[in-house]
Design a protein around this motif. Structure first.
Motif, short mmCIF file in Angstrom:
data_model
loop_
_atom_site.label_atom_id
_atom_site.label_comp_id
_atom_site.label_asym_id
_atom_site.label_seq_id
_atom_site.Cartn_x
_atom_site.Cartn_y
_atom_site.Cartn_z
N ARG A 44 -7.29 2.83 -16.88
CA ARG A 44 -6.47 2.50 -15.70
C ARG A 44 -6.14 1.01 -15.78
O ARG A 44 -6.97 0.16 -15.51
N ASP A 78 -13.88 9.35 -17.03
CA ASP A 78 -12.61 9.04 -17.69
C ASP A 78 -12.59 9.43 -19.16
O ASP A 78 -11.59 9.21 -19.85
N ARG A 119 -13.98 -1.28 -15.29
CA ARG A 119 -13.77 -0.02 -14.57
C ARG A 119 -14.05 1.23 -15.39
O ARG A 119 -13.83 2.36 -14.92
N LYS A 163 -2.98 -2.30 -15.56
CA LYS A 163 -2.28 -3.07 -14.53
C LYS A 163 -1.37 -2.16 -13.72
O LYS A 163 -0.71 -1.28 -14.26
N GLU A 183 -10.17 -3.64 -17.20
CA GLU A 183 -10.26 -2.26 -17.67
C GLU A 183 -11.66 -1.95 -18.17
O GLU A 183 -12.19 -0.85 -17.96
N ARG A 228 0.84 -1.21 0.00
CA ARG A 228 0.00 0.00 0.00
C ARG A 228 0.87 1.25 0.00
O ARG A 228 0.60 2.22 -0.72
N ASP A 240 -2.24 0.09 -11.81
CA ASP A 240 -2.84 1.43 -11.80
C ASP A 240 -2.14 2.38 -12.77
O ASP A 240 -2.18 3.59 -12.60
N LYS A 241 -1.46 1.83 -13.79
CA LYS A 241 -0.84 2.66 -14.82
C LYS A 241 -1.93 3.15 -15.76
O LYS A 241 -2.85 2.43 -16.11
N GLN A 242 -1.80 4.40 -16.18
CA GLN A 242 -2.82 5.00 -17.02
C GLN A 242 -2.32 5.20 -18.45
O GLN A 242 -1.13 5.41 -18.68
N GLN A 288 -6.61 -3.52 -6.37
CA GLN A 288 -6.81 -4.81 -7.01
C GLN A 288 -5.53 -5.63 -7.01
O GLN A 288 -5.54 -6.85 -6.77
N THR A 289 -4.39 -4.97 -7.25
CA THR A 289 -3.10 -5.67 -7.24
C THR A 289 -2.78 -6.18 -5.84
O THR A 289 -2.33 -7.32 -5.67
N SER A 316 -2.14 -0.59 -6.74
CA SER A 316 -3.60 -0.48 -6.78
C SER A 316 -4.24 -1.48 -5.82
O SER A 316 -3.65 -2.51 -5.46
#
Length: 276
Positions: free
Chosen positions: A167, A154, A149, A169, A146, A23, A171-173, A30-31, A28
C-alpha cells in the motif's frame, strides 16, 4: 514525531472543511494527516490574516522566508493550492490567492543505489528485525512507510509463488513478488511485521532511523530502493516492469532511480575508442 500544533481560530473551520473533502475523496489517513499538518503550519505563518483576506503577496512572503528544501517547498505549495482551490470553488472566497504563487521546480537527484558491500556490512550489525527492514528495501524496493505497514494479511499466493500487496502513496496498491523465506517470516508475524508499542504499526521515521544508523553517511533507506531499481533494471532491461514494481505512474520517475551499470558505461567508452 512532529509536535502537534493547532490552527489559529480564524482558520480552524476552513481547514476542517477542506480536510473533510480530502476524506471524501478517499485519500489515505497518512496523506490527510500530512496535508493537514502543512496547512495548519502555513496558517500560523500567515496570521494575523485569515483564509478569507490573506493575499498572494502575503503567501509569497511566507514562502520566501522559509529555508525549505525544494521537495518540502513543493509539498507546501501543493497543499496551499489545494486549500485555496477548495475555498474558491466552494464559494467561500471569490478568488484564489495561491494561483500566482511561483511554482517550485524540484531538481531531480541522480540515482544513488546503496552498494551491496555496505548492505552486507549493515546486515552483519543488524538485529533480526532490522535485517528484515533492509531486505524489504533492497530486495523488494519498498519505501520506509511501506515497510512500516507490512502485514501478514498482505501476503498472497499465485501460480509463481507468493507476493506482497504493497500500500503505497495515496493508498495506491501494487503487487511485489517475495522470496519464499521472507514470505514465511511475514506470514508468521500474524499481524504487522513491525508492530507499534501501543497498537498498529511503527512510524516510517522509526524504519528510516534504524536503517540510516546501520548504513554509512550519505546512504539511507531510499538508497536501498535505488539499489532495487538498478538491479531489477540490469536483470530485465525493462523500465516499465521496474516502474510497476516501484509503484511509479511514469517511467520518467523510474529513470531517476536507475543507475546505469558501470560495466555498460565502460563498454560504451571502449567501443568508441580511437585505434591510434
Amino acid at each position: 514525531m512532529r509536535n502537534k500544533i493547532s490552527a489559529p481560530v480564524p482558520w480552524r473551520r476552513s481547514i476542517e472543511g477542506w480536510t473533510d473533502t480530502l476524506r471524501a475523496a478517499g485519500l489515505s489517513a497518512q496523506t490527510i494527516k500530512s496535508r493537514r499538518y502543512k496547512m495548519v503550519h502555513l496558517s500560523t505563518l500567515l496570521m494575523p490574516s485569515g483564509p478569507k483576506d490573506v493575499t498572494t503577496e502575503q503567501i509569497v512572503q511566507v514562502f520566501a522566508r522559509q529555508q525549505w528544501k525544494p521537495e518540502t517547498r513543493k509539498a507546501y505549495r501543493n497543499t496551499i493550492s489545494s486549500f485555496f482551490r477548495w475555498l474558491h470553488k466552494s464559494g467561500r472566497r471569490s478568488d484564489d490567492p495561491s494561483l500566482d504563487v511561483p511554482r517550485v521546480k524540484k531538481p531531480h537527484a541522480h540515482p544513488r543505489p546503496c552498494p551491496d558491500r555496505y548492505i552486507a556490512a549493515a546486515m552483519e550489525m543488524a538485529t533480526p528485525s532490522e535485517r528484515l527492514m533492509i531486505r524489504l528495501g533492497a530486495e523488494c524496493g519498498l519505501r520506509r512507510g511501506e515497510i512500516a505497514r507490512v502485514h501478514s494479511d498482505d501476503v498472497v499466493a499465485d501460480s509463481a509463488g507468493r507476493s506482497l500487496i504493497v500500500r503505497g502513496k495515496g493508498d495506491k496498491q501494487r503487487i511485489v513478488p517475495l522470496p519464499d523465506d521472507l514470505a514465511d517470516i511475514i506470514m508468521d508475524a500474524r499481524g504487522y511485521l513491525f508492530p507499534g508499542r501501543f497498537g498498529g504499526h511503527v512510524e516510517e521515521s522509526y524504519i528510516g532511523d534504524h536503517i540510516s544508523r546501520l548504513l554509512p553517511d550519505g546512504y539511507a533507506a531510499h538508497t536501498l530502493r535505488h539499489r532495487f531499481a538498478t538491479t531489477a533494471y540490469a536483470a530485465t532491461h525493462d523500465l516499465f516492469v521496474v516502474a510497476e514494481l516501484l509503484g511509479h505512474e511514469s517511467v520518467e520517475t523510474t529513470e531517476h532511480y536507475v543507475a546505469m551499470p558501470d560495466g555498460r558505461l565502460r563498454e560504451a567508452t571502449t567501443a568508441v575508442r580511437l585505434d591510434v
